[in-house]
Design a protein around this motif. Structure first.
Motif, PDB file in Angstrom:
ATOM      1  N   HIS A 268       0.851  -1.202   0.000  1.00 59.80           N
ATOM      2  CA  HIS A 268       0.000   0.000   0.000  1.00 59.80           C
ATOM      3  C   HIS A 268       0.878   1.239   0.000  1.00 59.80           C
ATOM      4  CE1 HIS A 268      -3.247  -2.677   1.237  1.00 59.80           C
ATOM      5  NE2 HIS A 268      -2.361  -3.191   2.072  1.00 59.80           N
ATOM      6  N   THR A 269       0.208   2.391  -0.092  1.00 59.73           N
ATOM      7  CA  THR A 269       0.948   3.642   0.082  1.00 59.73           C
ATOM      8  C   THR A 269       0.258   4.491   1.139  1.00 59.73           C
ATOM      9  OG1 THR A 269      -0.269   4.654  -1.707  1.00 59.73           O
ATOM     10  CG2 THR A 269       1.873   3.749  -2.264  1.00 59.73           C
ATOM     11  N   SER A 270       1.068   5.279   1.816  1.00 57.00           N
ATOM     12  CA  SER A 270       0.558   6.145   2.885  1.00 57.00           C
ATOM     13  C   SER A 270       1.019   7.571   2.599  1.00 57.00           C
ATOM     14  CB  SER A 270       1.127   5.643   4.221  1.00 57.00           C
ATOM     15  OG  SER A 270       1.337   6.714   5.103  1.00 57.00           O
ATOM     16  N   HIS A 271       0.065   8.505   2.571  1.00 57.78           N
ATOM     17  CA  HIS A 271       0.443   9.910   2.368  1.00 57.78           C
ATOM     18  C   HIS A 271       1.332  10.394   3.520  1.00 57.78           C
ATOM     19  CE1 HIS A 271      -1.956  10.366  -1.121  1.00 57.78           C
ATOM     20  NE2 HIS A 271      -3.123  10.259  -0.513  1.00 57.78           N
ATOM     21  N   ALA A 272       0.985   9.960   4.745  1.00 54.90           N
ATOM     22  CA  ALA A 272       1.766  10.403   5.907  1.00 54.90           C
ATOM     23  C   ALA A 272       3.223   9.980   5.751  1.00 54.90           C
ATOM     24  CB  ALA A 272       1.170   9.820   7.187  1.00 54.90           C
ATOM     25  N   LEU A 273       3.432   8.742   5.312  1.00 56.94           N
ATOM     26  CA  LEU A 273       4.797   8.252   5.147  1.00 56.94           C
ATOM     27  C   LEU A 273       5.498   8.989   4.002  1.00 56.94           C
ATOM     28  CD1 LEU A 273       7.085   6.299   5.831  1.00 56.94           C
ATOM     29  CD2 LEU A 273       5.945   4.561   4.422  1.00 56.94           C
ATOM     30  N   ALA A 274       4.784   9.196   2.907  1.00 62.06           N
ATOM     31  CA  ALA A 274       5.389   9.905   1.759  1.00 62.06           C
ATOM     32  C   ALA A 274       5.817  11.314   2.172  1.00 62.06           C
ATOM     33  CB  ALA A 274       4.394   9.974   0.604  1.00 62.06           C
ATOM     34  N   ILE A 275       4.973  12.002   2.929  1.00 60.38           N
ATOM     35  CA  ILE A 275       5.308  13.375   3.343  1.00 60.38           C
ATOM     36  C   ILE A 275       6.496  13.350   4.309  1.00 60.38           C
ATOM     37  CG2 ILE A 275       4.424  15.350   4.660  1.00 60.38           C
ATOM     38  CD1 ILE A 275       1.687  14.824   3.249  1.00 60.38           C
ATOM     39  N   ALA A 276       6.513  12.347   5.181  1.00 58.23           N
ATOM     40  CA  ALA A 276       7.650  12.215   6.107  1.00 58.23           C
ATOM     41  C   ALA A 276       8.942  12.022   5.319  1.00 58.23           C
ATOM     42  CB  ALA A 276       7.423  11.034   7.050  1.00 58.23           C
ATOM     43  N   GLN A 277       8.897  11.183   4.304  1.00 56.64           N
ATOM     44  CA  GLN A 277      10.107  10.929   3.507  1.00 56.64           C
ATOM     45  C   GLN A 277      10.557  12.207   2.779  1.00 56.64           C
ATOM     46  OE1 GLN A 277       8.294   7.621   1.476  1.00 56.64           O
ATOM     47  NE2 GLN A 277       9.442   6.096   2.660  1.00 56.64           N
ATOM     48  N   LEU A 278       9.577  12.960   2.268  1.00 57.76           N
ATOM     49  CA  LEU A 278       9.932  14.192   1.551  1.00 57.76           C
ATOM     50  C   LEU A 278      10.502  15.256   2.496  1.00 57.76           C
ATOM     51  CD1 LEU A 278       6.940  14.293  -0.933  1.00 57.76           C
ATOM     52  CD2 LEU A 278       9.360  14.258  -1.579  1.00 57.76           C
ATOM     53  N   LEU A 279       9.940  15.292   3.707  1.00 59.23           N
ATOM     54  CA  LEU A 279      10.419  16.276   4.689  1.00 59.23           C
ATOM     55  C   LEU A 279      11.893  16.027   5.024  1.00 59.23           C
ATOM     56  CD1 LEU A 279       8.639  18.435   6.317  1.00 59.23           C
ATOM     57  CD2 LEU A 279       9.017  16.918   8.234  1.00 59.23           C
TER      58      LEU A 279
END
Ligand SMILES: Nc1ncnc2c1ncn2[C@@H]1O[C@H](COP(=O)(O)OP(=O)(O)OP(=O)(O)O)[C@@H](O)[C@H]1O
Ligand SMILES: O=C(CO)[C@H](O)[C@H](O)COP(=O)(O)O
Length: 297
Positions: A268-279
């Motif tokens: 799956h994908t998680s927006h929270a995780l994606a944003i954390a990675q980008l931060l």
């Protein structure tokens, strides 16, 4: 070439370090980014730990001198040959060569435990999911990939609890950024040791930004909360803006998908995780800018 940028990704077992680093590698590309797994530096294998009555979370089970030496070499641009821990065997099984690429991700249980280790890192991140999430993540991973039964995983977590509280959790206070995953979303805490950024992309109905006095440095700390239920459109807008701040200068190409993780029902994908990675990627990009600026002077 500027010296490598050293990044620590720390947290307890099953807190998503490997998953988090996979996103950073996707952002920067494996040709620019390499990963060091500190579990290769167990000084005692599983049988020896059992015989000595120490858990995997006890510093006495780890070889800090070898970690220091190898991270020093990488930080100075030299390749290392390091041991690889085999999670099925419970022991080191072979070695791997790690080349010092522009970004070196160092992930494990103890990256911030000693002053020497902390001194290596330009950026440090601590992953701390809620205990229930950590249990669910660990149960899934250990029963599907590491050959344990559910009751064994629960018993081991219980056995490790005191060592987790004594040796692992306190390292979070040394991290530049702490990412706390909950069923409601994710909360990022930036230490007062890092300068604040322009966080304007976080203005949305699903995010909150707060400046706090942490007493841990010259800057205000920040707390950014992102709701797990953030809409695809809002998350996409935030991710686009964040990507604009790092991608053009440092990342080779935009990955099709960030925030990818696995659970019992699949990938799956998680927006929270994606944003954390980008931060975190943005912080790494800033260090790259600083190093490039220093070289140009
Ligand atoms: N943000 C997340 N949301 C949901 N599941 C996640 C998330 N991060 C990791 N997971 C899942 O949790 C499990 C453990 O993650 P991972 O293997 O990355 O942890 P780890 O900290 O590297 O573990 P270890 O230190 O024990 O090797 C995996 O099944 C992974 O897919
Ligand atoms: O996951 C780990 C680090 O993050 C540990 O390597 C793991 O918990 C070691 O314990 P064992 O191999 O005995 O299960």
């Amino acid at each position: 070439m500027a010296r490598p940028i050293m990044v620590a990704v720390g947290g307890d077992s099953g807190t998503g370090k490997l998953t988090f680093c996979a996103g950073l590698r996707a952002i920067f590309g494996d040709e620019h980014c390499t990963e060091v797994r500190l579990d290769g530096y167990f000084g005692l294998n599983r049988a020896q730990r059992k015989a000595a009555g120490v858990t995997a979370l006890d510093p006495r089970a780890h070889n800090f001198a070898a970690m220091d030496e190898d991270l020093w070499q990488l930080a100075h641009g030299n390749a290392i040959v390091k041991p690889v821990y085999d999670h099925l065997l419970g022991a080191v099984n072979g070695h791997e060569t790690i080349e010092p690429r522009e970004i070196v991700l160092v992930q494990g249980l103890f990256p911030l435990y000693t002053r020497v280790l902390r001194s290596f890192f330009d950026v440090s991140v601590w992953l701390e999911p809620d205990p229930e999430m950590k249990l669910a993540w660990t149960l899934h991973r250990d029963t599907t990939h590491r050959g344990y039964r559910g009751d064994q995983v629960r018993a081991e977590l219980e056995r490790r609890r005191t060592d987790y509280e004594t040796f692992i959790a306190p390292q979070a206070q040394h991290a530049d950024i702490r990412a706390h995953f909950t069923a409601q979303g994710v909360t990022f805490r930036k230490s007062g040791r890092l300068a604040p950024l322009d966080y304007s992309e976080f203005a949305s109905e699903s995010t909150r930004l707060e400046l706090v006095d942490t007493g841990s440095g010259p800057f205000p700390g920040t707390i950014i909360e992102v709701d797990g239920g953030i809409s695809d459109a809002t998350a996409r807008r935030i991710e686009d803006q964040m990507w604009g701040r790092i991608g053009a200068r440092h990342a080779a190409r935009r990955p099709a998908q960030l925030g990818t993780f696995e659970d019992p029902s699949g990938t799956h994908t998680s927006h929270a995780l994606a944003i954390a990675q980008l931060l975190v990627a943005r912080r790494i990009g800033l260090v790259a800018d600083q190093l490039a600026g220093a070289l140009a002077v």
